[in-house]
Scaffold this active site. Structure first.
Site, PDB file in Angstrom:
ATOM      1  N   GLY A  60       0.759  -1.255   0.000  1.00 39.34           N
ATOM      2  CA  GLY A  60       0.000   0.000   0.000  1.00 39.34           C
ATOM      3  C   GLY A  60       0.783   1.296   0.000  1.00 39.34           C
ATOM      4  CG  ASP A 121       5.115  -1.327  -8.131  1.00 42.29           C
ATOM      5  OD1 ASP A 121       6.002  -1.476  -8.985  1.00 42.29           O
ATOM      6  OD2 ASP A 121       5.357  -1.162  -6.917  1.00 42.29           O
ATOM      7  CE  LYS A 161       7.051  -4.137 -10.565  1.00 39.64           C
ATOM      8  NZ  LYS A 161       7.357  -4.171  -9.134  1.00 39.64           N
TER       9      LYS A 161
HETATM   10  C1  LIG Z   1       5.726  -4.870  -5.954  1.00 39.63           C
HETATM   11  S1  LIG Z   1       4.189  -5.184  -5.231  1.00 39.63           S
HETATM   12  C2  LIG Z   1       3.425  -3.590  -5.264  1.00 39.63           C
HETATM   13  C3  LIG Z   1       3.912  -2.643  -4.195  1.00 39.63           C
HETATM   14  C4  LIG Z   1       3.040  -1.403  -4.097  1.00 39.63           C
HETATM   15  N1  LIG Z   1       3.204  -0.545  -5.249  1.00 39.63           N
HETATM   16  C5  LIG Z   1       3.337  -0.603  -2.868  1.00 39.63           C
HETATM   17  O1  LIG Z   1       3.806   0.526  -3.022  1.00 39.63           O
HETATM   18  O2  LIG Z   1       3.096  -1.077  -1.751  1.00 39.63           O
HETATM   19  C6  LIG Z   1       3.337  -5.996  -6.524  1.00 39.63           C
HETATM   20  C7  LIG Z   1       1.904  -6.371  -6.187  1.00 39.63           C
HETATM   21  O3  LIG Z   1       1.252  -6.810  -7.377  1.00 39.63           O
HETATM   22  C8  LIG Z   1       0.258  -7.725  -6.982  1.00 39.63           C
HETATM   23  N2  LIG Z   1      -0.210  -8.493  -8.133  1.00 39.63           N
HETATM   24  C9  LIG Z   1       0.513  -9.284  -8.961  1.00 39.63           C
HETATM   25  N3  LIG Z   1      -0.294  -9.849  -9.875  1.00 39.63           N
HETATM   26  C10 LIG Z   1      -1.540  -9.396  -9.628  1.00 39.63           C
HETATM   27  C11 LIG Z   1      -2.812  -9.614 -10.240  1.00 39.63           C
HETATM   28  N4  LIG Z   1      -2.957 -10.426 -11.290  1.00 39.63           N
HETATM   29  N5  LIG Z   1      -3.898  -8.994  -9.735  1.00 39.63           N
HETATM   30  C12 LIG Z   1      -3.764  -8.168  -8.668  1.00 39.63           C
HETATM   31  N6  LIG Z   1      -2.592  -7.920  -8.028  1.00 39.63           N
HETATM   32  C13 LIG Z   1      -1.493  -8.532  -8.510  1.00 39.63           C
HETATM   33  C14 LIG Z   1       0.966  -8.579  -5.928  1.00 39.63           C
HETATM   34  O4  LIG Z   1       0.031  -9.242  -5.116  1.00 39.63           O
HETATM   35  C15 LIG Z   1       1.783  -7.519  -5.181  1.00 39.63           C
HETATM   36  O5  LIG Z   1       1.111  -7.084  -4.024  1.00 39.63           O
END
Ligand SMILES: C[S@@+](CC[C@H](N)C(=O)[O-])C[C@H]1O[C@@H](n2cnc3c(N)ncnc32)[C@H](O)[C@@H]1O
Length: 206
Positions: A60, A121, A161
């Site tokens: 978050g 992201d 990203k």
């Molecule tokens: C690098 S983290 C994001 C960090 C966030 N930008 C922050 O500042 O806290 C990537 C996120 O993408 C989510 N994610 C990956 N594939 C996804 C999908 N198909 N649907 C929803 N979320 C997804 C993962 O669960 C993860 O929480």
């Protein structure tokens, strides 16, 4: 290397990392905040009255950053497959972004005027097989592009990203068909050894 050793090394790097320390001190949920902050400070992405969609929002920190800028005249809609603790002003949709039902729910929440900005992201879970991982990364980035063309207002922006590798050049060319400007950003908080970078597509053209 054993799993124990590699997770110990990850923890040591994490503890030494200045961005991790800074994020903890200021109560941000992840060091990722500094990637968005740097891009925003350079490119002036976010305005107080904006409607922003945060894809892959958990834990978050990007949503926290947005909620510090966007006021009650704007809106923040965040999606993640993992849970996210509530953040003031952020409407969280729990689910898989690749699921059409989840995308429809997001479109409904944003409403007919559309979003000013989509930020993604997201990174799919890694298999460790480079070709497979890269094609999964590109597949999700393509879905983000398609979704952006449905949800963005004309003139809206997309920050997504990517990971350096096959398909990223073609992806940027695709974005150029629908956006006036396509820029590449590698913020300082993005680790040098990581293939991660961000593409910023500005001013969506219908
Ligand atoms: C690098 S983290 C994001 C960090 C966030 N930008 C922050 O500042 O806290 C990537 C996120 O993408 C989510 N994610 C990956 N594939 C996804 C999908 N198909 N649907 C929803 N979320 C997804 C993962 O669960 C993860 O929480």
């Amino acid at each position: 290397m054993s799993k124990n050793k590699s997770s110990k090394r990850w923890l040591q790097t994490q503890n030494k990392d200045l961005y991790v320390k800074k994020a903890r001190k200021l109560d941000f949920r992840s060091r990722a905040i500094y990637k968005l902050q740097e891009i925003d400070e350079k490119d002036q992405l976010i305005k107080p009255n904006y409607c922003v969609v945060d894809l892959g929002s958990s834990p978050g920190s990007w949503s926290q950053y947005l909620s510090g800028i966007i006021d009650s005249s704007g809106r923040i809609v965040a999606i993640d497959i993992l849970p996210m603790n509530p953040i003031e002003q952020v409407l969280f949709i729990s689910g898989d972004f690749t699921d059409e039902i989840i995308q429809k729910q997001c479109l409904k929440e944003v409403g007919e005027y559309g979003a000013d900005l989509v930020i993604s992201d997201m990174a799919p879970n890694l298999t460790g097989i480079r070709v497979t991982d890269q094609s999964r990364n590109m597949a999700i980035a393509e879905l983000v592009y398609d979704f952006s063309t449905q949800i963005l207002k004309p003139g809206g922006d997309l920050l997504v990203k990517l990971f350096e590798g096959d398909g990223t050049y073609e992806y940027r060319q695709l974005l150029k068909e629908k956006f006036a400007k396509v820029l590449v950003r590698k913020p300082k908080a993005s680790r040098d050894q990581s293939r991660e970078f961000y593409v910023l597509a500005r001013s969506y053209v219908l």
